[in-house]
Design an enzyme around this catalytic site. Structure first.
Site, PDB file in Angstrom:
ATOM      1  N   ASP A 182      47.201  47.505  34.582  1.00  0.00           N
ATOM      2  CA  ASP A 182      46.560  46.306  33.837  1.00  0.00           C
ATOM      3  C   ASP A 182      45.293  45.790  34.716  1.00  0.00           C
ATOM      4  O   ASP A 182      45.315  45.845  35.929  1.00  0.00           O
ATOM      5  CB  ASP A 182      47.836  45.624  33.781  1.00  0.00           C
ATOM      6  CG  ASP A 182      47.327  43.940  33.314  1.00  0.00           C
ATOM      7  OD1 ASP A 182      46.843  43.991  32.121  1.00  0.00           O
ATOM      8  OD2 ASP A 182      47.712  42.982  33.926  1.00  0.00           O
TER       9      ASP A 182
ATOM     10  N   ASP B  35      44.047  41.948  34.404  1.00  0.00           N
ATOM     11  CA  ASP B  35      44.094  40.447  34.558  1.00  0.00           C
ATOM     12  C   ASP B  35      45.368  40.072  35.263  1.00  0.00           C
ATOM     13  O   ASP B  35      46.589  40.311  34.728  1.00  0.00           O
ATOM     14  CB  ASP B  35      44.026  39.537  33.518  1.00  0.00           C
ATOM     15  CG  ASP B  35      42.689  39.775  32.857  1.00  0.00           C
ATOM     16  OD1 ASP B  35      41.897  39.506  33.579  1.00  0.00           O
ATOM     17  OD2 ASP B  35      42.507  40.164  31.514  1.00  0.00           O
TER      18      ASP B  35
END
Length: 236
Positions: free
Chosen positions: A25, A27
């Site tokens: 991922d 953010d």
């Protein structure tokens, strides 16, 4: 949730069981932008007369722009169209990311170790491509064999589509891949795709539990031996 293995418990033999790929991922996991996303949502919410609280977190953290915009539309009762809220939210977040992109502790060290070990990596984000490209211009594009943004799948997180697409583009089975996430939304997506998950929360929110979900407080605690243990954990 099973007790997380500690790097101190790993032995060199574990390096033979490295994951086929690591799917990151973006953010809050690799870069410290989840706080910026929350700030952008909070500022817009305040303009609409709504104060964000912990109760809003599931509709904000790890979610796509359109999802959070729809939530703010419902929560505030505004007459403004959802599309306008999504545009304003996206612009605010992009401006904040352009001004401040900071790698999370341990992120670059782990990416470097994976590159040196020949383990492919993918970036799997629910952010718009514009934001992903802003981060990549700062973090470096050559870390990843594959990058996916919100526009790259019909459904984004918490649906499994982004992680399924990343594994497919790498030519791998999702069960052979390890996902690294920081939000419940992202963990749900990765688990639904069939990946083992290393969860490193960027904000104090409850995480899903499961046999193939391991929780750490920082990527600084992760090394190749630990990733090997997690990827080799039996599915059950």
């Amino acid at each position: 949730m099973p007790e997380s293995p500690r790097p101190d418990d790993a032995c060199p033999d574990d390096l033979t069981a490295l994951p086929a790929a690591v799917l990151f991922d973006m953010d809050g996991t690799l870069v410290d932008t989840e706080q910026l996303w929350w700030q952008a949502a909070a500022e817009l919410a305040e303009e609409l007369g709504h104060q964000l609280t912990d109760a809003d977190a599931p509709e904000v953290l790890g979610q796509a722009v359109e999802h959070t915009a729809a939530h703010l539309h419902r929560a505030s009762g505004t007459d403004l169209p959802e599309a306008e809220l999504a545009h304003r939210l996206g612009e605010s977040f992009a401006d904040k990311v352009a001004a401040e992109t900071v790698p999370r502790p341990g992120a670059l060290a782990l990416l470097t170790a994976l590159r040196e070990a020949g383990v492919p990596t993918a970036l799997v984000s629910a952010s718009p491509r514009r934001v992903v490209d802003l981060v990549l211009s700062s973090l470096g594009r050559d870390w990843f064999a594959v990058t996916l943004a919100a526009e790259d799948t019909v459904r984004t997180k918490p649906a499994p589509d982004p992680y399924l697409a990343a594994a497919e583009r790498l030519g791998l089975a999702p069960a052979a891949c390890l996902a690294v996430e920081d939000t419940p939304t992202g963990v749900t997506s990765a688990v639904a795709a069939g990946c083992a998950v290393l969860a490193v929360p960027s904000m104090p929110v409850p995480m899903p539990e499961g046999d193939r979900i391991t929780l750490l407080t920082s990527l600084e605690q992760a090394d190749l031996a630990l990733l090997g243990k997690l990827s080799a954990a039996p599915v059950g």
